[in-house]
Design an enzyme around this catalytic site. Sequence first.
Site, PDB file in Angstrom:
ATOM      1  N   ALA A   1      27.478  26.221  40.244  1.00  0.00           N
ATOM      2  CA  ALA A   1      26.282  26.800  39.344  1.00  0.00           C
ATOM      3  C   ALA A   1      25.093  27.021  40.134  1.00  0.00           C
ATOM      4  CB  ALA A   1      25.933  25.368  38.411  1.00  0.00           C
TER       5      ALA A   1
ATOM      6  N   THR B   1      31.614  30.162  35.522  1.00  0.00           N
ATOM      7  CA  THR B   1      33.154  30.184  35.092  1.00  0.00           C
ATOM      8  C   THR B   1      33.764  28.731  35.280  1.00  0.00           C
ATOM      9  OG1 THR B   1      33.093  32.271  36.280  1.00  0.00           O
ATOM     10  CG2 THR B   1      35.195  30.827  36.063  1.00  0.00           C
TER      11      THR B   1
ATOM     12  N   GLN C   1      45.360  56.482  33.002  1.00  0.00           N
ATOM     13  CA  GLN C   1      45.600  57.963  33.446  1.00  0.00           C
ATOM     14  C   GLN C   1      47.119  58.105  33.167  1.00  0.00           C
ATOM     15  OE1 GLN C   1      42.511  58.873  32.197  1.00  0.00           O
ATOM     16  NE2 GLN C   1      43.111  60.776  33.123  1.00  0.00           N
TER      17      GLN C   1
ATOM     18  N   GLU D   1      30.239  36.668  42.284  1.00  0.00           N
ATOM     19  CA  GLU D   1      30.079  36.478  43.709  1.00  0.00           C
ATOM     20  C   GLU D   1      29.656  37.531  44.681  1.00  0.00           C
ATOM     21  OE1 GLU D   1      33.133  33.834  45.299  1.00  0.00           O
ATOM     22  OE2 GLU D   1      33.825  33.369  43.154  1.00  0.00           O
TER      23      GLU D   1
END
Length: 413
Positions: free
Chosen positions: A148, A182, A360, A387
């Site tokens: 954190a 996360t 594509q 990050e």
Amino acid sequence: TSTMFRVGGSALKAVRSLAKAPSRSFITFNESHDMLKEACAQFADEELAPIAGEIDKEHRYPAEQVKKMGEMGLMGVAVSDRWGGAGMDNLAYALAMEEISRGCASAGVIMSVNNSLYSWPVNQYATDAQREQWLKPFASGEKLGCFALSEPGNGSDAGAASCTAVLDGDSWVLNGTKAWITNGPDADAAVVFATTDKDLKHKGISAFIVPKGTPGFNYGKKEDKLGIRASSTCSLIFEDARIPKENLLGEQGMGFKIAMSTLDGGRIGIAAQALGIGQAALETAVKYSAERKSFGQPIGKMQVIQTKIADMATRLEASRLLTWRAAALKDAGKPYTKEAAMAKLAASEASTYVAHQAIQVLGGYGFVTDFPVERHYRDARITEIYEGTSEIQRLVIAQGVIKEIVGSTIKGR
């Protein structure tokens, strides 16, 4: 002249001698690396890829698969077996991360956070007593950790932490909010960065280990994300959250240093995650091009498709070598900040490019969920952000290059 020749001759002999000796600058893999890569590839193909689309749609944390990853030693790859890890190196970690992420990017980031962002700083800066409690069960996969640092208002300015920690007797009292965390809702503990002395700015930041269930420690809503949707992301909210004094990680005021050194290694993990996502997209595109026929032949025989495949593969392979180099430098105990930033920048942008080109190649099928490349595209995008954004990586790289050539960073406003 003869003296210069003799000196030159001696130097030439020395160079020839070095050329014959094994070079530490070359990346070498041993049998354990090969076995780990093979095991992770098999696990990704059999356990992760078949469910990746489903758990992405359902935003479902892959608890069963994460538990198995722990049993395989993947939640603490570079942590010694004394502290519950696999006792391997960072090159092994990069190899494993790529294969796991090739199967499922969400599983990859869950693994990356526990390895790079939680276990590494605890292993590096904790006391043995702290490692016993806060590392061993996490590196073994029994428990899960998170990191954190980010806050709603500071973004890339990691030194502007408004979250505070005040010493009150034998306890630290935390107040503030951490954003974009996360593993947050699923983690059993967090490495949290908070300001302990505002006057010292970034030198007044300290790191703490905060366990789940601490009174005053709550969670914000789970974020509804573009990609990596099977991993949980939320805010961590601290309202007079009281933790024991001994939960300080490292020394008071070391928080910024701990955070920056942690992110250096974390960028190797995210580079490997990006490679896995890109490799999955490339493989899907190549297989599709071999089967899809147009104008009476597989589209993979068409020069325009072959050009795309060549560019996709080349970008991935170049990024892979940068990633392995950064990991090898870290294993050798050499500086790797610039190289980790290069790896993360190259791999994340290559992954997004490859996923874009894969869509594509598949055309309309690339735009629907019948094929996984639309998920790969969504998953790849975050690797350019978390990050350290691509913009921050370029600053880190430039500073490193300037220092190498000039001898110091450029002064001035």
